[in-house]
Design an enzyme around this catalytic site. Structure first.
Site, PDB file in Angstrom:
ATOM      1  N   ARG A 186       0.729  -1.143   0.007  1.00 48.41           N
ATOM      2  CA  ARG A 186      -0.012   0.109  -0.044  1.00 48.41           C
ATOM      3  C   ARG A 186       0.868   1.144  -0.172  1.00 48.41           C
ATOM      4  O   ARG A 186       0.474   2.152  -0.450  1.00 48.41           O
ATOM      5  CB  ARG A 186      -0.936   0.035   1.189  1.00 48.41           C
ATOM      6  N   GLU A 197       3.618  -7.687  13.087  1.00 51.53           N
ATOM      7  CA  GLU A 197       2.426  -7.885  14.027  1.00 51.53           C
ATOM      8  C   GLU A 197       1.943  -9.142  14.073  1.00 51.53           C
ATOM      9  O   GLU A 197       1.407  -9.899  14.952  1.00 51.53           O
ATOM     10  CB  GLU A 197       1.365  -6.746  13.624  1.00 51.53           C
TER      11      GLU A 197
HETATM   12  P1  AMP Z   1       4.418  -3.110  11.366  1.00 50.87           P
HETATM   13  O1  AMP Z   1       5.813  -3.705  10.846  1.00 50.87           O
HETATM   14  O2  AMP Z   1       3.909  -3.626  12.561  1.00 50.87           O
HETATM   15  O3  AMP Z   1       4.740  -1.552  11.686  1.00 50.87           O
HETATM   16  O4  AMP Z   1       3.296  -3.434  10.227  1.00 50.87           O
HETATM   17  C1  AMP Z   1       3.151  -2.499   9.228  1.00 50.87           C
HETATM   18  C2  AMP Z   1       2.835  -3.011   8.013  1.00 50.87           C
HETATM   19  O5  AMP Z   1       1.725  -3.890   7.904  1.00 50.87           O
HETATM   20  C3  AMP Z   1       2.144  -1.755   7.347  1.00 50.87           C
HETATM   21  O6  AMP Z   1       2.757  -1.810   5.983  1.00 50.87           O
HETATM   22  C4  AMP Z   1       0.656  -2.223   6.984  1.00 50.87           C
HETATM   23  O7  AMP Z   1       0.295  -2.158   5.688  1.00 50.87           O
HETATM   24  C5  AMP Z   1       0.614  -3.652   7.595  1.00 50.87           C
HETATM   25  N1  AMP Z   1      -0.445  -3.532   9.136  1.00 50.87           N
HETATM   26  C6  AMP Z   1       0.085  -4.029  10.154  1.00 50.87           C
HETATM   27  N2  AMP Z   1      -1.042  -4.131  11.040  1.00 50.87           N
HETATM   28  C7  AMP Z   1      -1.909  -3.591  10.388  1.00 50.87           C
HETATM   29  C8  AMP Z   1      -3.461  -3.398  10.520  1.00 50.87           C
HETATM   30  N3  AMP Z   1      -3.817  -3.328  12.014  1.00 50.87           N
HETATM   31  N4  AMP Z   1      -4.132  -2.762   9.649  1.00 50.87           N
HETATM   32  C9  AMP Z   1      -3.621  -2.619   8.361  1.00 50.87           C
HETATM   33  N5  AMP Z   1      -2.395  -2.820   8.109  1.00 50.87           N
HETATM   34  C10 AMP Z   1      -1.557  -3.244   9.189  1.00 50.87           C
END
Ligand code: AMP
Length: 177
Positions: A64, A101
């Site tokens: 995205r 996550e």
């Molecule tokens: P992080 O590495 O945990 O900061 O995750 C960020 C990436 O995972 C981003 O590129 C988001 O597109 C996706 N992502 C993680 N958690 C979510 C969520 N709750 N809703 C939508 N996208 C998420």
């Protein structure tokens, strides 16, 4: 950005329960993309962040971050660099593994995508744990890029993702939850 515009953007984000796994509330940005005014507003927000910095490249994170990042790059008249999931880029890459996550991941970038010393801005849709953005920033540093700011449409503040990003980088998000 005006509070009323932020509210409109906020209203465009759809919460999807238990996607892609039970317990995750997925922030779905597709309603923002499919509405011309909201999409433009979101790009306006990213551009406000970029305004005072002399940025010469936008880094977008798979997938995205490509959508928002490419639109921001076009408005600024600068180049765009994709940071992709492992195995998608065809040429010589630098890569890095990290934790998500919901699982493990690895991202890559083409080795010649950034000229050392170049001022770059990173764009993604959402900051959760900061694992993805942290890995992307490390990759950019490996290539000698100077990251001026990391910008997100959404920040999930309760996950403290900022703590996983370098202290010397300005972090901005339009919508905070
Ligand atoms: P992080 O590495 O945990 O900061 O995750 C960020 C990436 O995972 C981003 O590129 C988001 O597109 C996706 N992502 C993680 N958690 C979510 C969520 N709750 N809703 C939508 N996208 C998420």
């Amino acid at each position: 950005m005006k509070d009323s515009d932020l509210q409109r953007l906020n209203d465009g984000i759809r919460d999807v329960q238990d996607f892609p796994k039970p317990g995750i509330v997925f922030k779905d940005i597709t309603p923002v993309l499919s509405d011309g005014e909201l999409f433009r507003l979101s790009i306006d927000g990213f551009i406000e962040t970029a305004r005072e910095a002399e940025i010469s490249k936008i880094i977008g994170i798979d997938a995205r971050g490509f959508i928002f990042g490419a639109a921001v790059a076009d408005r600024l008249g600068v180049g765009f660099v994709p940071i992709r999931k492992k195995g998608k880029l065809p040429w010589v890459c630098e890569g890095i593994a990290y934790k998500l996550e919901y699982g493990d991941a690895e991202v890559e970038v083409h080795r010649d995508a950034i000229v050392p010393g170049e001022k770059v801005m990173m764009v993604d849709d959402l900051l959760a744990t900061g694992g993805t953005a942290g890995a992307a920033l490390e990759l950019v540093k490996k290539l000698g890029g100077d990251v001026v700011c990391a910008t997100f449409l959404i920040e999930l503040e309760f996950l403290n993702g900022r703590d996983n990003l370098p202290d010397d980088i300005r972090v901005e998000s339009l919508l905070k939850y």
